[in-house]
Design a protein around this motif. Structure first.
Motif, mmCIF file in Angstrom:
data_model
loop_
_atom_site.group_PDB
_atom_site.id
_atom_site.type_symbol
_atom_site.label_atom_id
_atom_site.label_comp_id
_atom_site.label_asym_id
_atom_site.label_seq_id
_atom_site.Cartn_x
_atom_site.Cartn_y
_atom_site.Cartn_z
ATOM 1 N N UNK A 29 0.853 -1.690 0.306
ATOM 2 C CA UNK A 29 -0.048 0.308 -0.079
ATOM 3 C C UNK A 29 0.508 1.137 -0.171
ATOM 4 N N UNK A 30 2.230 1.037 -0.442
ATOM 5 C CA UNK A 30 2.963 1.844 -0.892
ATOM 6 C C UNK A 30 2.740 2.605 -2.197
ATOM 7 N N UNK A 31 2.275 4.237 -2.277
ATOM 8 C CA UNK A 31 2.301 4.648 -3.546
ATOM 9 C C UNK A 31 3.487 5.475 -4.024
ATOM 10 N N UNK A 32 4.097 4.143 -3.935
ATOM 11 C CA UNK A 32 5.259 4.998 -4.691
ATOM 12 C C UNK A 32 6.072 4.730 -5.796
ATOM 13 N N UNK A 33 5.997 4.798 -7.490
ATOM 14 C CA UNK A 33 6.443 4.375 -8.466
ATOM 15 C C UNK A 33 7.852 4.236 -9.246
ATOM 16 N N UNK A 34 8.131 2.681 -8.852
ATOM 17 C CA UNK A 34 9.736 2.924 -8.676
ATOM 18 C C UNK A 34 10.591 2.708 -10.594
ATOM 19 N N UNK A 35 11.505 3.605 -11.072
ATOM 20 C CA UNK A 35 11.884 3.342 -12.409
ATOM 21 C C UNK A 35 12.850 2.901 -12.476
ATOM 22 N N UNK A 36 13.916 2.337 -13.844
ATOM 23 C CA UNK A 36 14.926 1.420 -13.707
ATOM 24 C C UNK A 36 15.263 2.838 -13.873
ATOM 25 N N UNK A 37 17.045 2.629 -13.613
ATOM 26 C CA UNK A 37 18.332 3.214 -13.516
ATOM 27 C C UNK A 37 18.965 2.118 -13.257
ATOM 28 N N UNK A 38 20.093 3.203 -13.347
ATOM 29 C CA UNK A 38 22.091 2.654 -12.686
ATOM 30 C C UNK A 38 22.361 4.235 -12.635
ATOM 31 N N UNK A 39 23.691 4.006 -11.408
ATOM 32 C CA UNK A 39 24.974 5.114 -11.152
ATOM 33 C C UNK A 39 26.081 4.731 -12.049
ATOM 34 N N UNK A 40 25.987 4.792 -13.234
ATOM 35 C CA UNK A 40 26.765 4.546 -14.153
ATOM 36 C C UNK A 40 28.640 5.324 -13.636
ATOM 37 N N UNK A 41 29.238 4.060 -13.610
ATOM 38 C CA UNK A 41 30.358 5.029 -13.485
ATOM 39 C C UNK A 41 30.766 5.191 -14.699
ATOM 40 N N UNK A 42 32.053 6.416 -15.114
ATOM 41 C CA UNK A 42 32.637 6.837 -15.912
ATOM 42 C C UNK A 42 33.846 5.474 -16.561
ATOM 43 N N UNK A 43 34.199 4.906 -15.420
ATOM 44 C CA UNK A 43 35.331 4.162 -15.888
ATOM 45 C C UNK A 43 34.690 2.971 -16.575
ATOM 46 N N UNK A 44 33.006 2.433 -16.057
ATOM 47 C CA UNK A 44 32.537 1.100 -16.829
ATOM 48 C C UNK A 44 31.981 1.913 -18.218
ATOM 49 N N UNK A 45 31.238 2.785 -18.180
ATOM 50 C CA UNK A 45 30.195 2.645 -19.388
ATOM 51 C C UNK A 45 30.356 2.601 -21.089
ATOM 52 N N UNK A 46 32.177 2.826 -20.995
ATOM 53 C CA UNK A 46 32.458 2.516 -22.561
ATOM 54 C C UNK A 46 32.361 0.989 -23.046
ATOM 55 N N UNK A 47 32.191 -0.044 -21.489
ATOM 56 C CA UNK A 47 32.084 -1.352 -21.915
ATOM 57 C C UNK A 47 31.048 -1.764 -22.153
ATOM 58 N N UNK A 48 30.038 -1.071 -21.908
ATOM 59 C CA UNK A 48 28.445 -1.129 -22.270
ATOM 60 C C UNK A 48 27.904 -1.203 -22.901
ATOM 61 N N UNK A 49 26.725 -2.148 -23.885
ATOM 62 C CA UNK A 49 26.589 -2.351 -25.272
ATOM 63 C C UNK A 49 25.742 -1.379 -25.256
ATOM 64 N N UNK A 50 24.879 -1.027 -26.132
ATOM 65 C CA UNK A 50 24.021 0.164 -26.910
ATOM 66 C C UNK A 50 22.501 -0.289 -25.616
ATOM 67 N N UNK A 51 22.126 -1.970 -25.417
ATOM 68 C CA UNK A 51 21.083 -2.351 -24.869
ATOM 69 C C UNK A 51 21.620 -2.099 -23.730
ATOM 70 N N UNK A 52 22.923 -2.596 -23.113
ATOM 71 C CA UNK A 52 22.897 -1.717 -21.083
ATOM 72 C C UNK A 52 23.002 -0.682 -21.288
ATOM 73 N N UNK A 53 22.904 -0.339 -21.880
ATOM 74 C CA UNK A 53 23.171 1.475 -21.619
ATOM 75 C C UNK A 53 21.331 2.258 -21.503
ATOM 76 N N UNK A 54 21.038 1.604 -22.098
ATOM 77 C CA UNK A 54 19.322 1.958 -22.583
ATOM 78 C C UNK A 54 18.141 1.631 -20.848
#
Ligand SMILES: [Fe+2]
Length: 253
Positions: A80-105
């Motif tokens: 009964x807690x009225x909160x929307x939970x949305x996806x996301x991530x705190x993406x480190x600069x040190x890993x961001x280039x290793x992620x594919x486009x689908x992973x980034x999305x």
């Protein structure tokens, strides 16, 4: 002219919160997540981007985030807690280039195209600008997290250059309310270098609370942004989680 009243803390979106249970150094279990969500609702927050660490020292499976977000949403509904939970991530600069486009999305805020980007430790350097530019070439925008970690002499200029490249700056709300970096945070805001807020809360058991209202009150005393608190508090975060491109109503620099 009298100053605009501080927006009531209602219908807020928290763009940075370690709300998912048992995936990183955030919520310990479903009960912890529910307690954080309860606090959020009390603070006028109606939506939270769950932003687990996407970083080499955290084993967060990106492919599981959507399912975990959905499961937590159902759990909160059951409670009964009225909160929307949305996806996301705190993406480190040190890993961001290793992620594919689908992973980034999958780790973008609200499954839009904004990436909450955690710069590498130390003073900001040209590397963060290059990372933002590479993200842009791949169709993503960067929301820069944790500016307070990089309070060096050239920070303002560096952040302003990032905004020229289309990035926006997300500040941690609790740091406006006192402590050693509060003056620095207000100085950032007075230079137009705070666009949106996040709680960066990790647990109901300690640390920063899931709350944004105190920061909004502090920002109401900053001349450059005071007329634009509704944009900071609601308009920009909503646009970000919808994949839009909010245009700041105040200049940076
Ligand atoms: Fe965080």
């Amino acid at each position: 002219m009298p100053p605009e009243p501080t927006p009531q803390p209602r219908d807020l979106t928290d763009l940075h919160c370690h709300l998912l249970p048992g995936v990183d150094d955030g919520a310990l279990d479903a009960g912890d997540s529910a307690a954080m969500a309860t606090r959020a609702v009390r603070e006028g927050i109606t939506a939270i981007c769950a932003t687990p660490h996407i970083r080499h020292d955290h084993d967060v499976r990106i492919g599981e985030i959507a399912g975990r977000v959905a499961a937590l949403g159902e759990e909160l509904e059951r409670r009964g807690i009225a909160l929307r939970v949305l996806p996301g991530g705190e993406v480190a600069e040190t890993i961001v280039d290793d992620l594919g486009d689908d992973e980034l999305r999958a780790v973008s805020l609200g499954s839009g195209h904004w990436i909450l980007l955690e710069p590498r430790p130390g003073p900001l350097s040209d590397s963060i600008e290059a990372a933002v530019e590479r993200l842009e070439r791949r169709g993503f925008r960067a929301l820069i997290a944790h500016p307070e970690r990089h309070l060096a002499a050239d920070l303002f200029d560096r952040l302003a250059r990032l905004t020229e490249r289309g990035a926006l700056i997300q500040a941690t709300a609790a740091f406006f309310e006192g402590g050693p970096v509060a003056d620095g945070m207000l100085a950032l805001a007075s230079r137009g270098l705070v666009h949106v807020l996040g709680s960066d809360a990790h647990s109901s058991h300690g640390g920063r609370p899931v709350a944004l209202g105190g920061a909004l009150r502090a920002l109401s005393a900053v001349e450059r942004v005071a007329p634009h608190l509704d944009w900071i508090a609601r308009e920009a975060p909503r646009a970000i989680v919808s994949g839009g491109v909010p245009q700041p109503p105040f200049a940076a620099g």
